[in-house]
Structure formats: structure tokens, C-alpha cells
Write a protein that holds these residues in place. Structure first.
Motif: not given
Length: 155
Positions: A10-11, A13-14
Motif C-alpha cells: 500500500a505504501t 502504491s501510494s
């Protein structure tokens, strides 16, 4: 472990999304800067030609610029400058034809060219130049099509 992997994923992707946004903003900014640089260069180019005209006009007798008749001697003394004016006018028409001059500037120039060529000393010089030279095609066409023409449409 799965939870850690999800957080890392997620990190990542962010960070990728933020990087893409920053890159897009950078490209947009660079495009704006390039457009501004082009506009400034265009204005400087047009201003340089305007300055050339003003310098040329200061070398001509005020009588010629005011539309008064010149004596034969005055005309002969002014002919070189009148020739340079004709040449500059032809170049201005040519530059507009090639898209190097903005429409706003062209509208001003075409009025000035038309008005100056109607003045007695300029008209006499232009008639003499046309008779002795086969050059100045752009100015000849401008004259034949009338003062409202736009050489950019000739392309």
C-alpha cells in the motif's frame, strides 16, 4: 507477515501515485514555462523589427514621413533609406507569411506599410524599385491584394 506485506504494498502504491502526480505537475509546469519562453522570444523578435523601423524612420527626412514632396536632390539623398524601408516592409510581409509575426502585430504593420507606401516619396521609390527589380515578391502581392490581406493565409 501478510499484514506487513500489505502495508508495504500500500505504501509503495501510494508513493508511486504521488510520484506520478509530481511528475505530471512538473511536466505541466515545464510546458507552461516553455510557452512563456516562446512568447517572450516572439515579442523580442517583433520588438527588434519595430526598433529597426524606428531607426530607419529617424534617418529619413521628416518631410518624407509627413507626406510632403521632396525636391529631386532630397529624394536622391533619401533613396537609400527609402530602399531599405521597402526591403524591411517586404521582409515584414514575408515573416507574416511564414507565421513568424503575430496577427496583432501584423495588423499594425500592414496599416503602417500601406500608409507609408502611399506617401509621395515612398510611392515614388517603390514605383522605381518595382520597375528596376523583379524582387520584392511578397510586397508586390501585399500591394495587389490590398491592405486588409493576411499573408499568413498565402501558405
Amino acid at each position: 507477515m501478510s499484514e506487513t506485506t500489505d502495508i508495504v504494498s500500500a505504501t509503495a502504491s501510494s508513493v508511486s501515485a504521488i510520484a506520478a502526480i509530481v511528475a505530471a505537475v512538473g511536466v505541466w509546469y515545464a510546458r507552461g514555462q516553455l510557452k512563456t519562453s516562446r512568447e517572450i522570444a516572439q515579442l523580442q523578435f517583433e520588438d527588434a523589427l519595430g526598433k529597426e523601423y524606428r531607426e530607419l524612420a529617424t534617418r529619413l527626412k521628416p518631410k518624407a514621413m509627413l507626406g510632403e514632396e521632396l525636391s529631386e536632390q532630397e529624394y536622391q539623398e533619401a533613396f537609400d533609406e527609402l530602399f531599405h524601408y521597402i526591403d524591411l516592409s517586404n521582409e515584414q510581409v514575408s515573416l507574416r507569411q511564414r507565421g513568424r509575426i503575430s496577427l496583432e502585430v501584423w495588423k499594425s504593420w500592414r496599416t503602417g506599410i500601406g500608409n507609408n507606401l502611399a506617401l509621395p516619396a515612398f510611392a515614388r521609390a517603390w514605383a522605381e524599385i518595382k520597375e528596376k527589380s523583379s524582387s520584392f515578391h511578397e510586397l508586390r502581392r501585399f500591394e495587389s491584394e490590398g491592405q486588409k490581406c493576411d499573408p499568413a493565409d498565402w501558405r
